[in-house]
Structures are given as C-alpha cells and as structure tokens.
Design a protein around this motif. Structure first.
Motif, PDB file in Angstrom:
ATOM      1  N   GLU A 103       0.824  -1.212   0.000  1.00 24.20           N
ATOM      2  CA  GLU A 103       0.000   0.000   0.000  1.00 24.20           C
ATOM      3  C   GLU A 103       0.858   1.262   0.000  1.00 24.20           C
ATOM      4  O   GLU A 103       0.617   2.200  -0.787  1.00 24.20           O
ATOM      5  N   THR A 106       2.743   1.687  -3.404  1.00 22.65           N
ATOM      6  CA  THR A 106       1.899   2.138  -4.520  1.00 22.65           C
ATOM      7  C   THR A 106       1.385   3.556  -4.280  1.00 22.65           C
ATOM      8  O   THR A 106       1.243   4.337  -5.230  1.00 22.65           O
ATOM      9  N   HIS A 107       1.140   3.901  -3.024  1.00 22.97           N
ATOM     10  CA  HIS A 107       0.711   5.275  -2.717  1.00 22.97           C
ATOM     11  C   HIS A 107       1.840   6.257  -3.038  1.00 22.97           C
ATOM     12  O   HIS A 107       1.597   7.345  -3.574  1.00 22.97           O
ATOM     13  N   SER A 110       1.883   6.789  -6.582  1.00 22.74           N
ATOM     14  CA  SER A 110       0.746   7.634  -6.944  1.00 22.74           C
ATOM     15  C   SER A 110       1.051   9.102  -6.706  1.00 22.74           C
ATOM     16  O   SER A 110       0.709   9.967  -7.535  1.00 22.74           O
ATOM     17  N   LEU A 113       3.550  10.316  -9.378  1.00 20.95           N
ATOM     18  CA  LEU A 113       2.890  10.514 -10.665  1.00 20.95           C
ATOM     19  C   LEU A 113       1.935  11.690 -10.636  1.00 20.95           C
ATOM     20  O   LEU A 113       1.827  12.445 -11.620  1.00 20.95           O
ATOM     21  N   ALA A 114       1.228  11.859  -9.523  1.00 20.09           N
ATOM     22  CA  ALA A 114       0.317  13.000  -9.402  1.00 20.09           C
ATOM     23  C   ALA A 114       1.085  14.315  -9.527  1.00 20.09           C
ATOM     24  O   ALA A 114       0.613  15.269 -10.161  1.00 20.09           O
ATOM     25  N   ASP A 259       1.917  12.550   2.417  1.00 19.83           N
ATOM     26  CA  ASP A 259       0.902  11.765   3.125  1.00 19.83           C
ATOM     27  C   ASP A 259       0.987  11.993   4.625  1.00 19.83           C
ATOM     28  O   ASP A 259       0.093  11.563   5.354  1.00 19.83           O
ATOM     29  N   THR A 280      -2.459  13.892   1.237  1.00 27.34           N
ATOM     30  CA  THR A 280      -3.417  12.855   1.620  1.00 27.34           C
ATOM     31  C   THR A 280      -3.332  12.651   3.125  1.00 27.34           C
ATOM     32  O   THR A 280      -2.304  12.931   3.737  1.00 27.34           O
TER      33      THR A 280
END
Length: 321
Positions: A103, A106-107, A110, A113-114, A259, A280
């Motif tokens: 998790e 991959t976050h 993310s 890429l964001a 995050d 996030t």
C-alpha cells in the motif's frame, strides 16, 4: 484472575479482531480511547501489556505500571515509544513491519505521478472550466529523471522495485545499507547531500528517529536544484515543515506529495494551500487488506508473548536477554 492488556488511542473502526485473539490467549483486552499518555496513566488498571496505535509510551508510562511486561505497536514505526527506556526495563516492544508494504509503495508512486503528471492541477483546472494541456506548466518525461530514495528498508525497496518500470535513474541514501547491497537493487549509493543536489525527485522512507528528525531542513533544501519533486509517505517529522514551506514558495520544491505532516491534522495550513502541494490524510498504509493484516498481526504478537513464545516482530530483542 485474567491478566489485563490495554489497547489505547485507537482510530480503528473496532478492535474485535485483537480482542478475540488476546482473549483466546487467556487475557482481557481493555480498549481505552485516550489522547495523551497522562490520560492513559489515569485510565488504565495495572496492565501487563499496552497495545498502542498513536498514544505516546515513555518512561513515565512504564514507571506508572510496575507489572508492565510488553508494549505492542499497531504499525511499522515505533517513534511513539521510548524504546531505549523499554529496553532498560526489560520490556520488549513489538511492531507490525510488513502489513502495508504494498500500500505505501503504490501510494508513493501515486504521489510521484500526481506531481510529475500534474494530475490534481489538471483536475482542478478542468472542473473550473479549463481545457488546456499546458495549464499546469511544462511537463517532462519521467524517464529523464533521477530519483533519490532516502531509506532503503522494506518500503524503500518496494518503491524502488516499482520505480524500475519507469526507466528512471535511482540513487539511494541509507547509512545502514552498503553500496554492494544497493547495487543489487539497481541503486547507486550516495551521501545525503549529493542525493539532495542531484535528484529531480526525492522520496522519503526512513524511520523517524532523533537522527532523522528534520533531516530535510533549510540546509538540505539549499543544496537542491530548482524544481525538485518531494514525496513523503514516512513520518512528517523527517521534514522541517517551515523550511519546506519556504522551499515551495521560492521554487526549490516545484511539487510536493505529502501523506504525513508534522502535526496531523495540520495546525498550520499554509503549506497545504499551495496548488502544487498534494496532500493525503496519512492514508498510504490503508486498504481493507492491510487493516485486517495489521489487526491480526498486532493481536498475534501479544498472544504469542502471553503464551510464552517470543513473537517474530520484536524491535528490541536485547530486552529479552
């Protein structure tokens, strides 16, 4: 009379998984949702063990409970526990080091890429009526970038494994990992200053310790070139947030994907108000699968100890000697 284990500071929807496992091992599990160590000391009734998610456990807590035999953390990082004080008192500290590797990795990708593909900026622009491919500024190919990975533990390695698919150059900083070991993962070992100086993207995966607190401070940002992307899915305290604010404001950090923050939820919202900062809510760990594994592993750590078995995940094994 059954021994008492306390679960404190829970943010989980429920703790019935842990309760079932601990009670099957012959102990009672008391759930106390407190916000401070002081409240814990006042509320807990002579526990043999404390399971904590975010409540600080220091020497004052340990000394308040003379029958305390262990501390178990729901999570990978144990920065909320004074591990040295626990070791001095012969109290083992358990954690759950593998429950969310996929998790968080991959976050992290993310967030990278964001930032690199300006996903959030494009989304906001389109929803405001725009439809321009260059509305978020110049975008360059990911394959042209050098990614600096700070911390090559389990999560850092999972991130690196995924980064290779994007054909980036990867450099790594971790004083506990040799150049030979890094090279086996396709990573060039470097020192921290060089990583900051030469990386287009920096992603943070080191634990929060006294050595890493504010590791990325004003002096670190001064060594960076203009336009860096910075991602942090580890601990907020690893980055000096005031220094990061200045770095975003002056363009040293062109995009940040965060995050975690110094205080959660944020007390100072100036940083997250930047359009080029993606935030996030400390959610990188989360999936239904990870949550189930977290609760199960935390419960099993306690049950194994209560049954006289040394759990697999002991942070300070010297406490058992």
């Amino acid at each position: 009379m059954a021994e008492n284990v306390v679960l404190t500071g829970t943010v989980l929807p429920n703790s019935e998984v842990e309760r079932g496992i601990v009670e099957d091992a012959g102990a009672n599990l008391t759930i106390i949702n407190v916000s401070s160590k002081e409240e814990l000391i006042e509320s807990a009734a002579n526990p043999v063990g404390i399971m904590t998610i975010e409540t600080k456990i220091d020497e004052s807590v340990m000394d308040a409970f003379p029958n305390l035999e262990f501390v178990s953390v729901h999570g990978i990082g144990v920065d909320m526990v004074d591990v040295d004080a626990a070791t001095d008192r012969g109290i083992p500290v358990f954690n759950t080091p593998h429950y969310c590797l996929e998790e968080v990795a991959t976050h992290t990708l993310s967030l990278i890429l964001a930032c690199e593909r300006r996903i959030c900026q494009y989304n906001s622009d389109v929803k405001s009526g725009g439809w321009e491919y260059d509305s978020a500024g110049t975008v360059t190919r990911l394959s042209t970038k050098t990614v600096g990975v700070v911390g090559l533990g389990d999560i850092g390695l999972e991130v690196i494994k995924r980064l290779h698919g994007f054909d980036v150059d990867i450099v790594g900083y971790d004083p506990y990992v040799s150049a030979e070991d890094m090279s086996q993962h396709g990573v060039e070992k470097t020192d921290f200053a060089s990583l900051c100086e030469n990386s287009d993207i920096i992603t943070v995966h080191t634990p929060l310790t006294e050595a890493t607190r504010n590791l990325l401070d004003a002096s670190a940002f001064e060594t960076m070139g203009s336009g860096v992307t910075l991602v942090n899915a580890a601990r907020g305290g690893i980055i000096d947030q005031a220094a990061l604010y200045e770095a975003v404001e002056n363009g040293t950090v062109a995009y940040a994907g965060l995050d975690v923050l110094e205080s959660e939820p944020p007390e100072d919202e100036r940083l997250i108000e930047f359009d080029n900062v993606v935030v996030t809510p400390h959610a990188a760990w989360y999936s239904a699968d990870a949550l189930a594994e977290l609760q199960r592993t935390a419960g099993e750590n306690v049950a194994e100890f209560l049954s006289g078995t040394v759990p697999e995940y002991v942070v300070n094994r010297s406490a058992l000697e």
